[in-house]
Every structure is written in structure tokens, then in C-alpha cells.
Design a protein around this motif. Sequence first.
Motif, PDB file in Angstrom:
ATOM      1  N   MET A   1      13.588  26.815  19.674  1.00  0.00           N
ATOM      2  CA  MET A   1      12.903  26.163  19.691  1.00  0.00           C
ATOM      3  C   MET A   1      13.299  24.785  19.190  1.00  0.00           C
ATOM      4  N   GLY A   2      13.127  25.037  17.831  1.00  0.00           N
ATOM      5  CA  GLY A   2      13.378  24.056  16.496  1.00  0.00           C
ATOM      6  C   GLY A   2      14.077  24.120  15.370  1.00  0.00           C
ATOM      7  N   LYS A   3      13.867  22.765  15.095  1.00  0.00           N
ATOM      8  CA  LYS A   3      13.874  22.716  13.205  1.00  0.00           C
ATOM      9  C   LYS A   3      13.634  22.036  12.497  1.00  0.00           C
ATOM     10  N   ALA A   4      12.886  23.015  10.753  1.00  0.00           N
ATOM     11  CA  ALA A   4      11.782  22.439  10.478  1.00  0.00           C
ATOM     12  C   ALA A   4      12.570  21.924   8.935  1.00  0.00           C
ATOM     13  N   LEU A   5      12.039  21.125   8.605  1.00  0.00           N
ATOM     14  CA  LEU A   5      12.649  20.525   7.470  1.00  0.00           C
ATOM     15  C   LEU A   5      11.612  21.173   6.122  1.00  0.00           C
ATOM     16  N   ILE A   6      12.002  21.688   5.140  1.00  0.00           N
ATOM     17  CA  ILE A   6      10.983  22.417   4.258  1.00  0.00           C
ATOM     18  C   ILE A   6      10.764  21.992   2.778  1.00  0.00           C
ATOM     19  N   ILE A   7       9.950  20.719   2.387  1.00  0.00           N
ATOM     20  CA  ILE A   7      10.169  20.172   1.370  1.00  0.00           C
ATOM     21  C   ILE A   7       9.370  20.938   0.128  1.00  0.00           C
ATOM     22  N   GLY A   8      10.292  21.266  -1.016  1.00  0.00           N
ATOM     23  CA  GLY A   8       9.936  22.226  -2.170  1.00  0.00           C
ATOM     24  C   GLY A   8      10.362  23.761  -1.428  1.00  0.00           C
ATOM     25  N   CYS A   9      10.433  24.175  -3.004  1.00  0.00           N
ATOM     26  CA  CYS A   9      10.602  25.619  -2.853  1.00  0.00           C
ATOM     27  C   CYS A   9      10.022  26.216  -3.446  1.00  0.00           C
ATOM     28  N   GLY A  10       8.847  26.143  -3.845  1.00  0.00           N
ATOM     29  CA  GLY A  10       8.475  27.138  -5.733  1.00  0.00           C
ATOM     30  C   GLY A  10       7.957  28.309  -4.235  1.00  0.00           C
ATOM     31  N   GLY A  11       6.057  29.067  -5.388  1.00  0.00           N
ATOM     32  CA  GLY A  11       5.676  30.195  -4.255  1.00  0.00           C
ATOM     33  C   GLY A  11       5.675  30.113  -3.065  1.00  0.00           C
ATOM     34  N   VAL A  12       4.904  29.129  -2.983  1.00  0.00           N
ATOM     35  CA  VAL A  12       4.533  29.210  -1.660  1.00  0.00           C
ATOM     36  C   VAL A  12       5.689  28.792  -0.204  1.00  0.00           C
ATOM     37  N   ALA A  13       6.393  27.581  -1.005  1.00  0.00           N
ATOM     38  CA  ALA A  13       7.547  27.788  -0.098  1.00  0.00           C
ATOM     39  C   ALA A  13       7.785  29.020   0.517  1.00  0.00           C
ATOM     40  N   SER A  14       8.140  29.493  -0.647  1.00  0.00           N
ATOM     41  CA  SER A  14       9.048  30.575  -0.463  1.00  0.00           C
ATOM     42  C   SER A  14       8.423  31.719   0.247  1.00  0.00           C
ATOM     43  N   PHE A  27      11.921  29.314  14.863  1.00  0.00           N
ATOM     44  CA  PHE A  27      12.900  28.170  13.893  1.00  0.00           C
ATOM     45  C   PHE A  27      14.258  28.647  14.111  1.00  0.00           C
ATOM     46  N   GLU A  28      14.569  27.916  14.792  1.00  0.00           N
ATOM     47  CA  GLU A  28      15.782  28.433  14.594  1.00  0.00           C
ATOM     48  C   GLU A  28      16.918  28.040  13.229  1.00  0.00           C
ATOM     49  N   GLU A  29      15.909  26.725  13.098  1.00  0.00           N
ATOM     50  CA  GLU A  29      16.738  25.791  11.827  1.00  0.00           C
ATOM     51  C   GLU A  29      16.094  25.393  11.016  1.00  0.00           C
ATOM     52  N   ILE A  30      16.111  26.419   9.870  1.00  0.00           N
ATOM     53  CA  ILE A  30      15.624  25.071   8.599  1.00  0.00           C
ATOM     54  C   ILE A  30      16.059  24.322   7.369  1.00  0.00           C
ATOM     55  N   CYS A  31      16.355  23.466   7.152  1.00  0.00           N
ATOM     56  CA  CYS A  31      16.473  22.662   5.854  1.00  0.00           C
ATOM     57  C   CYS A  31      15.461  23.177   4.886  1.00  0.00           C
ATOM     58  N   ILE A  32      15.860  23.710   3.602  1.00  0.00           N
ATOM     59  CA  ILE A  32      14.959  24.223   2.412  1.00  0.00           C
ATOM     60  C   ILE A  32      15.600  22.535   1.510  1.00  0.00           C
ATOM     61  N   ALA A  33      14.751  21.935   1.233  1.00  0.00           N
ATOM     62  CA  ALA A  33      15.247  20.848   0.130  1.00  0.00           C
ATOM     63  C   ALA A  33      14.058  20.618  -0.739  1.00  0.00           C
TER      64      ALA A  33
END
Length: 400
Positions: A1-14, A27-33
Amino acid sequence: MGKALIIGCGGVASVAIHKCCQNSEVFEEICIASRTVSKCDALKAKLEGTTKTKITTAQVDADQVEELIALIEKEKPDVVLNLALPYQDLTIMDACLATKTHYIDTANYEPEDTAKFEYSWQWAYRERFEKAGITALLGSGFDPGVTGVFSAYALKHEFDEINYIDILDCNGGDHGYPFATNFNPEINIREVSAKGSYWEDGHWVETEPMEIKKEYNFKEVGQKDMYLLHHEEIESLALNIPGIKRIRFFMTFGQSYLTHLKCLENVGMTSIEPILFEGKEIVPLQFLKAVLPDPASLGPRTKGKTNIGCIFRGKKDGKEKTYYLYNICDHEEAYKETGSQAVAYTTGVPAMIGAMMVMTGKWNKPGVHNIEEFDPDPFMDALNTWGLPWQEDHNPVLVD
Ligand code: NDP
């Protein structure tokens, strides 16, 4: 379907990232930044090989709009999921506007130097998002988040008119520490040491912090003390639920937590006013955060359950009626599945679902919108599918 950019890598993001990786069709692709890219790389290493989702990582300072724009232009995501801190909401919204990318978050903007919880700053972006043809979905955690979806669902299916909402947030978990916070300590303590307030008859009623205490017997948790707090979803629900007369928010706290908090307050450790310490300016609350247990470290130690939901009172076919919608989440099971306890789990799952709603086009409404403004049905279905099944009670005990 698509790609998400996820900003933050703490408890909730994890948790949200674990859930995106279970949902690779969407979520075919994600970028964790995030600010500390090593955390993103460690999570990527943990998840790769267990998922079809392609994962990339990046370093970004989300306080810098230009850095965010460059990152979005490089990664070309369909949606940006903001799971950094509330201080970064506006810079990330600016970058989404500049790149015409959909935006999702879980907490309303707060200026770092004032503990002020209100949507005005983000609602001011409405027209610009509308004109750009992009959707901003505000508050897609549990509370705010699922509580707004529950309200929209109750209004759609159970009531002609909702007059009273009590939101009850119970954490029956025990981590064994005398004092620790279940999510970012700075954000958590700012929230609980602020004055309380509730909405009644068209205006705010303010209380002293923790002034109003009630008891409630929560299913699968038991009898708990709970305290009235100000909470951000009250502001949007007051606008979006027609006929509403009162909305209150209660959260449970144990005596040990409150005794420690009072003591820390009394000695000035919860202050956000900078002080000079050995020639350097420090913020006492930020120093306190540095000495408290990292919320991520609570995961393996926490036992028990959360029970969060809304009790509604209103009318259907001219008759008074009551209705309770809630979710129960087990800390140990959440940890087994995602490496995080239930407080992060109950926020990270709805964050993933909100991003999925926008990415799949199920929720597509250019402008800036709170979660209860969308059709609750696909979100309610997704809660059952993705780990937060809800329960209902047509004859609940009310909060007096
Ligand atoms: P954490 O402190 O665990 O994580 C925050 C993350 O954001 C960290 O990875 C941090 O990076 C990163 N970050 C902070 N500042 C920046 C910056 N300037 N640029 C880039 N990254 C940055 O917080 P939580 O996971 O507990 O909370 C995340 C969000 O979820 C918060 O906004 C919180 O208010 C919200 N929340 C919402 C709830 C709800 O039900 N709606 C419930 C609980 C939380 P670093 O690793 O470098 O510190």
C-alpha cells in the motif's frame, strides 16, 4: 500500500513500529527517524527478518523545519506519524504542509516553557491543510485517541444525544519501584501537576491539582482511587459531541506515587523554570527525568492490567440511557509481544491504526481534525484486529 515516516523512537514509537511491521500489506515501507539514530538502528536490527516491511532509518532534529522538509523530500512518505514529543508538533506540521504530506500525532502541541494544554495552535493550521489538500489527524493514541473514537461510536450507534462523558484511565500495573512514570517523565509530571479542569454547561471549571478524588471498581483490576485531571480530548469533544453537558477525565494513582510527587513538588523538583546550578542553567524537571527510571526499563518488570474507557449518559428514543466502552490491556502480554508495557502499547497501537486509516484513504478529510470527527467504525474494527479489543457494558456503575 504505502510508506510511513515515523518520527521519534521512544516507548510509544517502538510499539507503533512493531505493529506497522505486523501490518506489512499496508505499511510496505517505514522510515524511522529520530534525534538518536542508534535507537532507530537497534529497532530496525531487531525487526528485520521478522517482517516484510522494508525499514530504513534516519537522524533528524524535529525542532528544525528545514531538516524535516529535506527528510520528507528524500523519503517521500505517504504519511508522517509524529511520535516524538508534543514540543515538535508544529515544526512537523510545517514540514508536512511544505511537502503536502498527511500528518498524524498522539498529543497536542505544548510550548516547552509553559505547561499549557490546548489545541489552539494546531487548529490554527486548519485552512492551510485544507488548501494543501492534506489531512492532519490529531490525537491518535488512547487518550486522546481511542476515547474520541469510543465517543463517536457511542454517538453513532447507541445514542441520539450524549449528555455526560466520564473518561476513566486506570493503570493497575505494578513495576515495583517506589516512584517511576509510565511514559516520558517530563510530559507525565507536567500533566499531573497542572491544575485540573472539566467541562460543564459550556465552560471550563478549574480545580486545584488532584483536588477531586473518586473511587471506582475496575473490571479485572479492582477498586482504585482516581483523580480528576485536565485532559486534552475534553476540549475537542466539547465541540464535537452535540448536546454535551459535562465531560470529566479521571486517572488512577497509587498512594506511593502521590506521596513522592508531593514531596518532589514541595522541594521544587517538578518546576519547569530554569535555575542556575554551578554556573549552568538547568530545568529541575529535566534533571528529575534524568535520575528517574527510563519508562522503557519498566517493561520487563510491570505486572497487572490497564483498563481505560468512557462512561456515557444520554438519550435514545426519548429515554435516558447509560453505556460504558472500555479496553483492558495486560502489561506482561504487551511486553511479550512488543518489548513495551501496556501504557506504550495502548498508545502505539492506535497510532499505527490512525496512520493506516489515513494511508488507506478510509479517513481522508483535508484540514486539521480531531479523531472523533471521522467515521469510528473502521477504527473500532481495527482495534479488535490489532490487539486492543473493546468491551461494552449497557448497565455500568456510574461515577458519582
Ligand atoms: P519517549 O520520551 O519515550 O520518546 C520520545 C522520542 O522522541 C525519543 O525517541 C526522542 O529521541 C524523540 N525526540 C525528542 N525530541 C526530538 C527531536 N527534537 N527530534 C527528533 N526526535 C526527538 O516518549 P513516549 O514514547 O513516551 O511518548 C511519545 C509521544 O506520545 C509523546 O508526545 C507523548 O505525549 C505521547 N503520548 C500519548 C498518549 C496518548 O494516549 N494519546 C499516551 C502516552 C504518550 P531521543 O531518543 O533522542 O530522546
